[in-house]
Design a protein around this motif. Structure first.
Motif, short mmCIF file in Angstrom:
data_model
loop_
_atom_site.label_atom_id
_atom_site.label_comp_id
_atom_site.label_asym_id
_atom_site.label_seq_id
_atom_site.Cartn_x
_atom_site.Cartn_y
_atom_site.Cartn_z
N ASP A 54 -6.59 6.97 -0.25
CA ASP A 54 -5.98 5.80 0.36
C ASP A 54 -7.11 5.02 1.04
O ASP A 54 -7.63 5.44 2.07
CB ASP A 54 -4.93 6.28 1.39
N LYS A 105 -4.42 -6.18 4.89
CA LYS A 105 -5.45 -5.64 5.81
C LYS A 105 -6.77 -6.37 5.65
O LYS A 105 -7.73 -6.09 6.37
CB LYS A 105 -5.67 -4.15 5.53
N SER A 107 -4.44 -2.53 0.00
CA SER A 107 -3.33 -3.37 0.48
C SER A 107 -3.86 -4.74 0.88
O SER A 107 -4.91 -4.85 1.51
CB SER A 107 -2.68 -2.67 1.69
N GLN A 151 -7.66 1.03 4.62
CA GLN A 151 -8.40 0.57 5.81
C GLN A 151 -9.87 0.30 5.50
O GLN A 151 -10.50 -0.49 6.21
CB GLN A 151 -8.29 1.59 6.95
N GLY A 153 0.84 -1.19 0.00
CA GLY A 153 0.00 0.00 0.00
C GLY A 153 0.88 1.25 0.00
O GLY A 153 0.56 2.25 -0.65
N THR A 154 1.98 1.18 0.73
CA THR A 154 2.91 2.32 0.79
C THR A 154 3.40 2.68 -0.61
O THR A 154 3.45 3.85 -0.99
CB THR A 154 4.11 1.97 1.70
C1 LIG Z 1 -4.22 3.98 5.84
C2 LIG Z 1 -3.00 3.20 5.46
N1 LIG Z 1 -2.35 3.51 4.34
C3 LIG Z 1 -1.26 2.85 3.94
C4 LIG Z 1 -0.76 1.81 4.68
C5 LIG Z 1 0.45 1.09 4.20
O1 LIG Z 1 0.12 -0.15 3.60
P1 LIG Z 1 1.24 -1.29 3.52
O2 LIG Z 1 1.39 -1.85 4.90
O3 LIG Z 1 0.66 -2.29 2.55
O4 LIG Z 1 2.47 -0.66 3.01
C6 LIG Z 1 -1.39 1.45 5.88
C7 LIG Z 1 -0.85 0.38 6.73
O5 LIG Z 1 -0.82 0.48 7.93
C8 LIG Z 1 -2.55 2.15 6.27
O6 LIG Z 1 -3.20 1.85 7.41
#
Ligand SMILES: Cc1ncc(COP(=O)(O)O)c(C=O)c1O
Length: 386
Positions: A179, A205, A202, A182, A69-70
């Motif tokens: 994003d 989750k 992602s 969640q 997700g990042t």
């Molecule tokens: C709102 C949100 N965005 C992005 C991320 C990052 O996702 P990833 O863990 O797949 O890099 C998270 C993870 O905690 C998240 O809660």
């Protein structure tokens, strides 16, 4: 008995997903190869893409697989900024409560690309103010490259008015990213109905594998890439496909939507039980974002007179896993930027805990947590006075 109340951090991988990952790990063939092995692997991958697209309500070609997700957040924010900059737009608008996967690339764009970053405020319930968005666009729409506001906050679960933001922005032709890491799989979400330019998901989750993300990017709307190489994924995300995780992600998506309504209702009822138990047993505690529309499974509570790290460790010693919700940098706990933006002081922000509930939790988990909390609070307060 261990009680896991940290589903917003990561979720247990669902069994069907584990099996799908193991099966795909044994399949030989680079999905980009033209021979029979490659084509067979590609077929599985494209099937996974179609399954996910159906549940996200987007076209399969709008799905770009990433390593997290990042990465999807970084690709969206930087890519949309660069696209806008090519047309003289230099402003990035984000909410003050974004995850660090958006906050930090926004800071990077300021430091390295000369971007001007504007933060949208939130009220005491953690909600952005649509009038601020309207006001900003009415004066500076021509300068804005991208607006990025998360669909639901990872610390409080507060849900933001994304379709309203898109409606305002579309009058001015401004790109909007959200994003949705969640909220996907927790509340109904449709990429096409929301009208977004881009959205982040992602795998881990929602009961899928770690290390797999998705950038949903509107068809025909291309952005400069972060990674260059083999030209996969519309040349926006080069790199050999992680077929096992992609197939696992799709399997987790299928599983979650099989029982979507019953799981949401169950998780929401556990959340209500936890919140009413906290209110009944610990009257000086309060729930953050209480009056806002929130995800079914997140409870963020402030326990005055305590330190969240101490609380977390004491609860952990009793077999309950939860989170402080805030970022831990080089071992130094900082107060949550989300709670500070909602009007907390450093001290009250540091007295808060996040419990995040998943479908595998039970009423006994919540009852046991509520049974343990008062004594844990007394010990945490005593430790805080020392
Ligand atoms: C709102 C949100 N965005 C992005 C991320 C990052 O996702 P990833 O863990 O797949 O890099 C998270 C993870 O905690 C998240 O809660």
């Amino acid at each position: 008995m261990a009680i896991y109340l940290d589903h917003a951090a990561t979720t247990p991988m669902v069994e069907a997903c584990t099996q799908a990952v193991i099966r795909q790990l044994k399949v030989l063939g680079n999905p980009s190869s033209l021979h029979t092995f490659g084509r067979a692997a590609r077929k599985e991958l494209e099937r996974a893409r179609e399954i996910i697209a159906r549940h996200v309500d987007c076209h399969p070609s709008e799905i770009i697989f990433t390593g997290s997700g990042t990465e999807a957040d970084n690709t969206a924010l930087k890519g949309l900024f660069w696209r806008g900059k090519a047309h003289g737009r230099n402003v990035v608008v984000i909410s003050a409560i974004e995850h660090h996967a958006i906050l930090d690339p926004a800071q990077w764009l300021t430091d390295h690309e000369g971007a001007e970053v504007i933060l949208l405020d939130v009220d005491s319930n953690g909600l952005i103010n649509l009038n601020q968005v309207r006001e900003l666009l009415s004066h500076r729409a021509d300068e804005i490259a991208v607006i990025s506001v998360m669909s639901a906050n990872n610390e409080t679960g507060v849900i933001q008015p994304i379709s309203e933001i898109v409606e305002i922005a579309s009058d001015y032709g401004v790109a909007v990213h959200s994003d949705a890491v969640q909220s996907f799989g927790k509340v109904p979400l449709s990429f096409s109905k929301l009208g977004l330019t881009a959205m982040t998901l992602s795998g881990h989750k929602i009961g899928g594998p770690l290390g797999i993300g998705i950038l949903v990017l509107r068809k025909g709307f291309d952005i400069p890439a972060l990674l260059h190489g083999g030209g996969q994924e519309r040349d926006i995300r080069s790199g050999t496909f992680n077929a096992p995780s992609i197939v696992g992600f799709a399997t987790a998506v299928e599983e979650i939507f099989l029982d979507f309504v019953s799981h949401s209702l169950k998780v929401a009822s556990l959340r209500v039980a936890l919140e009413s138990g906290i209110a009944a047993k610990m009257p000086d505690a309060y729930i953050n974002g209480l009056s806002a529309d929130r995800l079914p499974g997140i409870v963020n509570a402030t326990f005055p007179g305590t330190e969240s790290d101490t609380l977390l460790l004491l609860l952990d010693a009793e077999g309950v896993a939860c989170s402080t919700g805030s970022a831990c940098s080089a071992g130094v706990q900082r107060p949550s930027h989300v709670l500070l933006a909602m009007g907390h002081t450093d001290v009250s922000a540091r007295s808060s805990l996040r419990f995040s509930i998943g479908p595998s939790n039970t009423a006994e988990d919540i009852a046991q947590t509520l049974k343990l909390l008062p004594a844990v609070l007394t010990r945490a307060r005593a430790a805080n006075l020392r």
